[in-house]
Motif scaffolding. Structure first.
Motif, PDB file in Angstrom:
ATOM      1  N   ASN A 199     -34.765 -59.261 -45.719  1.00  0.00           N
ATOM      2  CA  ASN A 199     -35.888 -59.538 -44.869  1.00  0.00           C
ATOM      3  C   ASN A 199     -37.101 -59.741 -45.868  1.00  0.00           C
ATOM      4  OD1 ASN A 199     -38.157 -59.569 -43.196  1.00  0.00           O
ATOM      5  ND2 ASN A 199     -37.297 -57.685 -42.123  1.00  0.00           N
TER       6      ASN A 199
ATOM      7  N   GLU B 248     -40.129 -59.300 -45.355  1.00  0.00           N
ATOM      8  CA  GLU B 248     -41.367 -58.466 -45.177  1.00  0.00           C
ATOM      9  C   GLU B 248     -40.885 -57.095 -45.934  1.00  0.00           C
ATOM     10  OE1 GLU B 248     -43.735 -58.697 -41.159  1.00  0.00           O
ATOM     11  OE2 GLU B 248     -41.465 -58.350 -40.917  1.00  0.00           O
TER      12      GLU B 248
ATOM     13  N   ASP C  62     -32.012 -55.572 -42.197  1.00  0.00           N
ATOM     14  CA  ASP C  62     -33.156 -56.027 -43.214  1.00  0.00           C
ATOM     15  C   ASP C  62     -32.401 -56.583 -44.420  1.00  0.00           C
ATOM     16  OD1 ASP C  62     -35.502 -55.668 -42.091  1.00  0.00           O
ATOM     17  OD2 ASP C  62     -35.493 -53.510 -42.672  1.00  0.00           O
TER      18      ASP C  62
ATOM     19  N   TRP D 138     -33.921 -63.309 -35.801  1.00  0.00           N
ATOM     20  CA  TRP D 138     -34.580 -63.902 -36.893  1.00  0.00           C
ATOM     21  C   TRP D 138     -35.777 -64.834 -36.178  1.00  0.00           C
ATOM     22  CZ3 TRP D 138     -31.078 -65.913 -41.620  1.00  0.00           C
ATOM     23  CH2 TRP D 138     -30.351 -64.779 -41.912  1.00  0.00           C
ATOM     24  N   PRO D 139     -36.749 -64.815 -36.817  1.00  0.00           N
ATOM     25  CA  PRO D 139     -37.780 -65.651 -36.267  1.00  0.00           C
ATOM     26  C   PRO D 139     -37.583 -67.241 -35.941  1.00  0.00           C
ATOM     27  CG  PRO D 139     -38.410 -64.980 -38.483  1.00  0.00           C
ATOM     28  CD  PRO D 139     -36.971 -64.690 -38.265  1.00  0.00           C
TER      29      PRO D 139
ATOM     30  N   CYS E 252     -38.824 -70.613 -38.762  1.00  0.00           N
ATOM     31  CA  CYS E 252     -37.410 -70.115 -39.046  1.00  0.00           C
ATOM     32  C   CYS E 252     -37.170 -70.240 -40.648  1.00  0.00           C
ATOM     33  CB  CYS E 252     -36.421 -70.681 -38.125  1.00  0.00           C
ATOM     34  SG  CYS E 252     -36.330 -72.626 -38.811  1.00  0.00           S
TER      35      CYS E 252
ATOM     36  N   TYR F 180     -34.862 -64.246 -45.624  1.00  0.00           N
ATOM     37  CA  TYR F 180     -35.619 -64.722 -44.227  1.00  0.00           C
ATOM     38  C   TYR F 180     -36.759 -64.313 -43.925  1.00  0.00           C
ATOM     39  CZ  TYR F 180     -34.344 -60.443 -41.471  1.00  0.00           C
ATOM     40  OH  TYR F 180     -34.329 -59.173 -41.077  1.00  0.00           O
ATOM     41  N   ASN F 181     -37.533 -64.866 -42.974  1.00  0.00           N
ATOM     42  CA  ASN F 181     -38.686 -64.078 -42.512  1.00  0.00           C
ATOM     43  C   ASN F 181     -39.631 -64.774 -43.536  1.00  0.00           C
ATOM     44  OD1 ASN F 181     -40.001 -63.039 -40.634  1.00  0.00           O
ATOM     45  ND2 ASN F 181     -39.341 -60.999 -40.814  1.00  0.00           N
TER      46      ASN F 181
ATOM     47  N   HIS G 161     -43.905 -65.748 -43.555  1.00  0.00           N
ATOM     48  CA  HIS G 161     -45.020 -64.743 -43.974  1.00  0.00           C
ATOM     49  C   HIS G 161     -45.365 -64.945 -45.614  1.00  0.00           C
ATOM     50  CE1 HIS G 161     -44.833 -62.802 -40.077  1.00  0.00           C
ATOM     51  NE2 HIS G 161     -43.663 -62.463 -40.396  1.00  0.00           N
TER      52      HIS G 161
END
Ligand code: FES
Length: 126
Positions: free
Chosen positions: A7, A9, A36, A59-60, A71, A113-114, A117
């Motif tokens: 992840n 983040e 994560d 997941w976004p 995504c 992923y993610n 951001h």
């Protein structure tokens, strides 16, 4: 094929960088929650996003059609070619950014992923 994921983040919180050679080793030793960090298999008929969802991960995403970049993932290792039509600028694509709703790995891969951001991707978000 197998995908190892992390992840973005969590990575950013711990001040790890996408360019760290030992990024996934640090993640493996980091005591992270299964959502994560971990790995799963992607079936032949699935996109990367669908495979993550099949594991129960949220997941976004938004459009699911390669048009919004919500995504986005960063491919750290492995082959994940994009279809000819997608909205990523060449510069980001060259850096390994992919849209998980429209790609699937051709080889075992490591991805973060993610990355919506990630500042360079955030500018593109619709
Ligand atoms: Fe919009 Fe993938 S969900 S590009």
């Amino acid at each position: 094929v197998k995908v190892e994921y992390l992840n973005y983040e969590v990575m950013a919180d711990r001040l790890w960088e996408l360019s760290d050679d030992d990024l996934f080793e640090k993640a493996a030793d980091g005591g992270l929650a299964p959502e994560d960090y971990g790995e799963f298999y992607v079936r032949e008929s699935e996109s990367l996003l669908e495979a993550a969802e099949r594991q129960g991960y949220a997941w976004p995403f938004a459009c699911r059609g390669g048009a919004c970049t919500n995504c986005a993932v960063a491919v750290v290792e492995g082959e994940m070619p994009s279809p000819s039509s997608h909205v990523l600028p060449k510069e980001l694509h060259d850096r390994g950014i992919r849209l998980s709703c429209i790609v699937a790995p051709e080889t075992d891969a490591r991805i973060v992923y993610n990355v919506k951001h990630l500042p360079a991707v955030q500018d593109l978000l619709l």
